[in-house]
Design a protein around this motif. Sequence first.
Motif, short mmCIF file in Angstrom:
data_model
loop_
_atom_site.label_atom_id
_atom_site.label_comp_id
_atom_site.label_asym_id
_atom_site.label_seq_id
_atom_site.Cartn_x
_atom_site.Cartn_y
_atom_site.Cartn_z
N THR A 1 34.54 42.53 32.60
CA THR A 1 35.50 42.86 34.07
C THR A 1 36.20 41.65 34.30
OG1 THR A 1 33.68 42.06 35.54
CG2 THR A 1 33.84 44.34 35.14
N ALA A 2 36.08 40.50 33.52
CA ALA A 2 36.85 39.18 33.90
C ALA A 2 38.16 39.24 32.92
CB ALA A 2 35.85 37.91 33.64
N CYS A 3 37.98 39.43 31.57
CA CYS A 3 39.15 39.50 30.86
C CYS A 3 39.41 40.73 29.97
CB CYS A 3 38.76 38.26 29.75
SG CYS A 3 37.43 39.08 28.55
N GLY A 4 38.53 41.77 30.06
CA GLY A 4 38.91 43.05 29.52
C GLY A 4 38.67 43.21 28.02
N ARG B 1 38.96 41.79 37.45
CA ARG B 1 40.44 41.50 37.29
C ARG B 1 41.29 42.80 37.30
NH1 ARG B 1 41.19 36.22 36.50
NH2 ARG B 1 43.35 36.68 37.23
N VAL B 2 40.99 43.82 36.97
CA VAL B 2 41.68 45.13 36.92
C VAL B 2 42.46 45.57 38.13
CG1 VAL B 2 40.08 46.86 37.26
CG2 VAL B 2 42.17 47.25 35.90
N SER C 1 30.15 46.49 44.78
CA SER C 1 30.03 46.36 43.13
C SER C 1 31.23 46.47 42.38
CB SER C 1 29.10 47.66 42.49
OG SER C 1 29.34 48.83 43.01
N VAL C 2 31.38 46.15 41.22
CA VAL C 2 32.28 46.29 40.24
C VAL C 2 33.02 47.81 40.35
CG1 VAL C 2 33.40 46.09 38.02
CG2 VAL C 2 31.87 44.27 39.04
N VAL D 1 50.06 39.94 44.76
CA VAL D 1 48.57 39.42 45.14
C VAL D 1 49.09 38.22 45.61
CG1 VAL D 1 46.73 38.20 44.02
CG2 VAL D 1 47.63 40.41 42.85
N LEU D 2 48.46 38.00 46.78
CA LEU D 2 48.83 36.70 47.83
C LEU D 2 47.25 36.05 47.80
CD1 LEU D 2 50.81 38.42 50.46
CD2 LEU D 2 51.64 37.25 48.22
#
Length: 453
Positions: free
Chosen positions: A10-13, A224-225, A186-187, A233-234
Amino acid sequence: MAKSPSFSCTACGNVTSKWAGRCEACGAWNTITEDAGISKGPAKSLGAKRGAAVVLTDLATEEAPPPRTTSGIAELDRVLGGGLVPASAVLVGGDPGIGKSTLLLQAAAQFARAGLKTVYVSGEEAAAQVRMRAQRLGLADAPVKLAAETNLRDILTTLEAERPGLAVIDSIQTMWADNVESAPGSVSQVRAAAHELTSFAKRKGISVILVGHVTKEGQIAGPRVVEHMVDTVLYFEGERGHQFRILRAVKNRFGPADEIGVFEMTGRGLEEVVNPSALFLSERGTASPGSVVFAGVEGTRPVLVEFQALVAPSPHSQARRTVVGWDGGRLAMILAVLEARCGIPFAGLDVYLNVAGGMKVSEPAADLAVAAALLSAREDAALPANTVVFGEISLSGALRAASQTENRLKEAQKLGFTAAIASGGGKPAEVPGISVRRVDDLTTFVGDVFGAG
């Protein structure tokens, strides 16, 4: 034959065939999750059924820019790229208690007063708590529709019936999709909720602002998706001990990235700062060792900030390196270049570096200002109070030209500075009222300015 499951980070794909506690690609822990299949039916060839032809255009096609709705909060409109675009999805992240809910409640009230039908959905607070905040901020008369709900299906049904122009969801981590078998936050839940809200915004033409929690590393919690799904994104930044808050765009499909808006936290909420350079330098007194003013650029805005350094003998065997508001790895690089190229060691010395006012600087052009602050503190020699410094330092000790030199000098001249020390090369810029000293390498800078080396 059953299809083997696949897993992704989930962080880098990164995709892998088996689960692991640590991602082999990025090194993150507990980020490997199983990917659900797109379809449970047998695989079919895409060529078996013809699809509709896609209309193609060339790059020269002219289209009108998207219409925007301004909030009247100039700093927020600047970061959004000129205002809120219809059917856009905006993700706002920040530390707990930094003022995300306060900012978005003020923004929702301003958009509603500007004629945009606005719905504010809180999943963290009761409706009475949001009303109390609105009364404290003087926003009780704003025509904002309020709800306290976490069920995503009920929220989407309500939004479809109300058809607002803007929906604020506070926060995405509290939303619960009943078709996903996991706990809120959750993710899987965050990914599903973000996908549903973003798709809904595109289909119905409703702008959606999502609030996201951040992890201890400062990244928005969840996969990250989510950041890839949204248009903008702010990040809302700031130190608890300072009244200044920075709204920074790290992604914007409708405007420049890295644009910032500056706010001041007061008893009446967040107030925009028209001239942040003057505010960051407001408490700067006479010239003192270790104090250097850096002329930086954030997005399209020139900003002057003060770097403060302290160098003292270390009572410990391992000298300390403490940094606030800048990259610690880049500080180590500057210290290494000063020692290797200029013969100025910092071994056995504690080094403390701070950016005044709670500002966070990531621009490489701050290298020369940091080196000047370190040398000023080490040699106990103050630079003239009317001087600004900027330039990038390479590992060879050479100084590279900084971009937008003219804008930096104009901002410095506007605040009363009469001299600047900058790296050589690049396009020469001359601003009336301010003299510029060009330096080609760090050794020359050390010798000319401090008489050391």
